[in-house]
Design a protein around this motif. Structure first.
Motif, mmCIF file in Angstrom:
data_model
loop_
_atom_site.group_PDB
_atom_site.id
_atom_site.type_symbol
_atom_site.label_atom_id
_atom_site.label_comp_id
_atom_site.label_asym_id
_atom_site.label_seq_id
_atom_site.Cartn_x
_atom_site.Cartn_y
_atom_site.Cartn_z
ATOM 1 N N SER A 78 -9.419 1.715 -3.681
ATOM 2 C CA SER A 78 -10.040 1.964 -2.374
ATOM 3 C C SER A 78 -10.406 0.653 -1.688
ATOM 4 C CB SER A 78 -11.285 2.853 -2.530
ATOM 5 O OG SER A 78 -12.392 2.130 -3.036
ATOM 6 N N LEU A 79 -10.793 -0.356 -2.468
ATOM 7 C CA LEU A 79 -11.109 -1.668 -1.906
ATOM 8 C C LEU A 79 -9.842 -2.444 -1.573
ATOM 9 C CD1 LEU A 79 -13.092 -3.883 -1.123
ATOM 10 C CD2 LEU A 79 -13.207 -4.547 -3.534
ATOM 11 N N TRP A 80 -8.857 -2.381 -2.442
ATOM 12 C CA TRP A 80 -7.606 -3.126 -2.191
ATOM 13 C C TRP A 80 -6.935 -2.650 -0.900
ATOM 14 C CZ3 TRP A 80 -10.091 -5.618 -5.185
ATOM 15 C CH2 TRP A 80 -10.104 -5.603 -6.568
ATOM 16 N N ILE A 81 -6.947 -1.358 -0.641
ATOM 17 C CA ILE A 81 -6.315 -0.838 0.578
ATOM 18 C C ILE A 81 -7.020 -1.397 1.813
ATOM 19 C CG2 ILE A 81 -5.905 1.252 1.951
ATOM 20 C CD1 ILE A 81 -5.476 2.737 -0.716
ATOM 21 N N VAL B 170 0.836 -1.203 0.000
ATOM 22 C CA VAL B 170 0.000 0.000 0.000
ATOM 23 C C VAL B 170 0.871 1.254 0.000
ATOM 24 C CG1 VAL B 170 -1.663 1.353 1.328
ATOM 25 C CG2 VAL B 170 -2.004 -1.106 1.039
ATOM 26 N N ASP B 171 1.900 1.287 0.826
ATOM 27 C CA ASP B 171 2.785 2.450 0.853
ATOM 28 C C ASP B 171 3.427 2.665 -0.512
ATOM 29 O OD1 ASP B 171 2.140 2.667 3.512
ATOM 30 O OD2 ASP B 171 4.199 2.730 4.230
ATOM 31 N N PHE B 172 3.881 1.585 -1.139
ATOM 32 C CA PHE B 172 4.531 1.684 -2.448
ATOM 33 C C PHE B 172 3.580 2.257 -3.490
ATOM 34 C CE2 PHE B 172 5.890 -0.385 -6.486
ATOM 35 C CZ PHE B 172 7.130 0.212 -6.606
ATOM 36 N N VAL B 173 2.336 1.781 -3.477
ATOM 37 C CA VAL B 173 1.337 2.247 -4.442
ATOM 38 C C VAL B 173 1.007 3.722 -4.222
ATOM 39 C CG1 VAL B 173 -1.116 2.040 -5.023
ATOM 40 C CG2 VAL B 173 0.316 0.001 -4.922
ATOM 41 N N LEU B 174 0.798 4.128 -2.974
ATOM 42 C CA LEU B 174 0.397 5.503 -2.700
ATOM 43 C C LEU B 174 1.551 6.476 -2.893
ATOM 44 C CD1 LEU B 174 -1.900 4.967 0.410
ATOM 45 C CD2 LEU B 174 -2.581 5.397 -1.960
ATOM 46 N N ILE B 175 2.754 6.067 -2.580
ATOM 47 C CA ILE B 175 3.916 6.928 -2.807
ATOM 48 C C ILE B 175 4.107 7.192 -4.296
ATOM 49 C CG2 ILE B 175 6.453 6.948 -2.723
ATOM 50 C CD1 ILE B 175 6.192 5.578 0.033
ATOM 51 N N ASN B 176 3.830 6.177 -5.108
ATOM 52 C CA ASN B 176 3.961 6.331 -6.564
ATOM 53 C C ASN B 176 2.695 6.861 -7.219
ATOM 54 O OD1 ASN B 176 6.678 5.094 -7.658
ATOM 55 N ND2 ASN B 176 6.050 3.829 -5.929
ATOM 56 N N PHE C 286 -5.701 11.983 -2.962
ATOM 57 C CA PHE C 286 -5.541 12.652 -1.669
ATOM 58 C C PHE C 286 -6.378 11.961 -0.597
ATOM 59 C CE2 PHE C 286 -7.102 16.424 0.957
ATOM 60 C CZ PHE C 286 -6.042 16.358 1.850
ATOM 61 N N TRP C 287 -7.638 11.664 -0.926
ATOM 62 C CA TRP C 287 -8.504 11.005 0.050
ATOM 63 C C TRP C 287 -7.938 9.646 0.469
ATOM 64 C CZ3 TRP C 287 -13.496 11.714 -3.344
ATOM 65 C CH2 TRP C 287 -13.827 13.081 -3.370
ATOM 66 N N LEU C 288 -7.424 8.899 -0.506
ATOM 67 C CA LEU C 288 -6.890 7.570 -0.193
ATOM 68 C C LEU C 288 -5.677 7.661 0.725
ATOM 69 C CD1 LEU C 288 -7.194 5.594 -3.552
ATOM 70 C CD2 LEU C 288 -8.553 5.315 -1.481
ATOM 71 N N ALA C 289 -4.832 8.660 0.518
ATOM 72 C CA ALA C 289 -3.677 8.836 1.400
ATOM 73 C C ALA C 289 -4.130 9.095 2.832
ATOM 74 C CB ALA C 289 -2.806 9.985 0.892
ATOM 75 N N GLN C 290 -5.151 9.917 2.986
ATOM 76 C CA GLN C 290 -5.656 10.217 4.330
ATOM 77 C C GLN C 290 -6.291 8.981 4.971
ATOM 78 O OE1 GLN C 290 -8.181 13.622 3.106
ATOM 79 N NE2 GLN C 290 -7.015 14.823 4.576
ATOM 80 N N GLU C 291 -7.134 8.271 4.213
ATOM 81 C CA GLU C 291 -7.809 7.094 4.755
ATOM 82 C C GLU C 291 -6.798 5.992 5.081
ATOM 83 O OE1 GLU C 291 -10.742 7.089 5.677
ATOM 84 O OE2 GLU C 291 -11.937 8.449 4.445
ATOM 85 N N ALA C 292 -5.823 5.813 4.206
ATOM 86 C CA ALA C 292 -4.813 4.782 4.437
ATOM 87 C C ALA C 292 -3.999 5.082 5.688
ATOM 88 C CB ALA C 292 -3.894 4.668 3.222
ATOM 89 N N ALA D 128 -5.019 6.618 8.294
ATOM 90 C CA ALA D 128 -5.864 6.325 9.451
ATOM 91 C C ALA D 128 -5.921 4.826 9.741
ATOM 92 C CB ALA D 128 -7.275 6.859 9.216
ATOM 93 N N LEU D 129 -5.672 3.989 8.721
ATOM 94 C CA LEU D 129 -5.661 2.537 8.898
ATOM 95 C C LEU D 129 -4.298 2.007 9.331
ATOM 96 C CD1 LEU D 129 -7.771 1.088 5.923
ATOM 97 C CD2 LEU D 129 -8.376 1.168 8.342
ATOM 98 N N GLY D 130 -3.309 2.883 9.407
ATOM 99 C CA GLY D 130 -1.988 2.443 9.839
ATOM 100 C C GLY D 130 -0.949 2.383 8.743
ATOM 101 N N PHE D 131 -1.314 2.757 7.522
ATOM 102 C CA PHE D 131 -0.350 2.836 6.428
ATOM 103 C C PHE D 131 0.323 4.215 6.449
ATOM 104 C CE2 PHE D 131 -3.732 -0.063 4.844
ATOM 105 C CZ PHE D 131 -2.980 -1.221 4.740
ATOM 106 N N LEU D 132 1.335 4.392 5.603
ATOM 107 C CA LEU D 132 2.047 5.675 5.490
ATOM 108 C C LEU D 132 2.479 6.190 6.864
ATOM 109 C CD1 LEU D 132 -0.283 7.378 2.832
ATOM 110 C CD2 LEU D 132 1.916 6.286 2.399
ATOM 111 N N ARG D 133 3.027 5.301 7.663
ATOM 112 C CA ARG D 133 3.429 5.669 9.025
ATOM 113 C C ARG D 133 4.568 6.683 9.041
ATOM 114 N NH1 ARG D 133 2.083 1.053 12.898
ATOM 115 N NH2 ARG D 133 0.794 -0.338 11.650
ATOM 116 N N GLN D 134 5.473 6.540 8.099
ATOM 117 C CA GLN D 134 6.596 7.472 8.050
ATOM 118 C C GLN D 134 6.124 8.809 7.468
ATOM 119 O OE1 GLN D 134 10.315 6.014 6.467
ATOM 120 N NE2 GLN D 134 9.755 3.880 6.898
ATOM 121 N N PRO D 135 6.385 9.919 8.150
ATOM 122 C CA PRO D 135 5.933 11.230 7.654
ATOM 123 C C PRO D 135 6.361 11.508 6.214
ATOM 124 C CG PRO D 135 6.744 11.426 9.896
ATOM 125 C CD PRO D 135 7.061 10.028 9.459
#
Length: 299
Positions: free
Chosen positions: A198-201, A152-158, A241-247, A249-256
């Protein structure tokens, strides 16, 4: 039809032009314990004729009594599924004959696997290969288990759906909570451009992914797709943008730094869209408001 099929291959059907080809690839699957569910949202009769004319005991045809639309038809397909495992097939895509078998085996490989996917090949309206489709680049050259958080982090970062479209993925039905809002609605927002992601995350918050390095599906790109419409431009930026925020909140994208990169990408897209062409006033206003919101999230 098997009384208790293990896999439900569900087709949210609307586009008559490519349905026969998608349906034929579903019927060509080598996996034995399979049902094929066609939820027909089209205004015509061609899809019904093709589905019923197959005279295939595995096929269950459902005519929606009224138009359900994109989210509604996918949701109805999931509701209709009787199998433990669910595999969507878009009505304009194609599956390799071993697709269901390979993805079901991947989910059996490890109980921690919440999502099985594979490499997919982009094709055009004529079925010819499409070059330069970055999102379909292989995640790995060997089949492997990928931790959910890492993927998930890899997908959202890219800022790119590298996991695959609905036709690419298989999952367990029990892992998807269904309510009246629909399968592609998350915290009150309906996703369209990145509905599948949104479902895969949400699935990957429950476990890992298994990636089959061999191409098991063809993803068709053509002018009639919803994502190809100009009206989707602002939504495609906003949903990133919404997916980054929701992810997060689920514990993804922990590193600032990861969250910052995931938000910076759609922000740049918004800024470029505002500079690159003349836009309707409503679109300009929406993009400017969205850019302000993203800058605030970045601090």
């Amino acid at each position: 039809m098997p009384q208790d099929p293990r896999v439900s291959l569900v087709i949210p059907a609307y586009n008559e032009a490519f349905f026969a080809e998608a349906f034929a690839s579903a019927r060509a699957q080598t996996y034995a314990s399979l049902e094929i569910v066609v939820c027909d949202d089209s205004p015509g009769e061609a899809i019904e004729r093709t589905a019923r004319g197959a005279n295939d005991a595995r096929v269950r045809y459902v005519r929606n009594p009224s138009r359900l639309g994109f989210n509604g038809n996918f949701t109805e397909c999931l509701r209709q599924a009787r199998g433990e495992l669910v595999k969507f097939l878009n009505d304009d895509d194609r599956l390799a004959p071993q697709c269901v078998q390979a993805l079901a085996s991947a989910l059996d490989f490890d109980p921690r696997v919440a999502l099985a996917t594979s490499r997919r090949m982009p094709i055009d309206a004529r079925g010819a290969p499409v070059q330069g489709h970055l999102a379909s680049a292989p995640l790995s050259h060997v089949s492997c288990l990928i931790p959910g958080e890492e993927l998930v982090d890899f997908v959202l970062i890219n800022s790119m759906n590298l996991i695959g479209e609905p036709s690419t993925v298989m999952f367990r039905k029990r892992d998807v909570a269904l309510d009246d809002a629909g399968v592609f609605t998350w915290n009150g927002r309906d996703y369209h451009c990145l509905a599948d992601l949104s479902l895969w995350i949400r699935l990957l918050a429950r476990g890992h992914a298994f990636y089959q390095a061999v191409a098991l599906s063809d993803y068709r790109t053509h002018a009639g797709q919803q994502q190809a419409q100009e009206s989707m431009d602002v939504s495609c930026i906003a949903e990133r943008f919404w997916l980054a925020q929701e992810a997060r909140a689920l514990g993804f994208l922990r590193q600032p730094a990861h969250f910052r990169t995931a938000v910076t990408m759609p922000l740049r897209m918004a800024e470029q869209a505002l500079q690159a062409r003349s836009l309707p006033v409503e679109t300009q206003t929406a993009l400017k408001s969205l850019a302000v919101e993203m800058r605030q999230a970045l601090g």
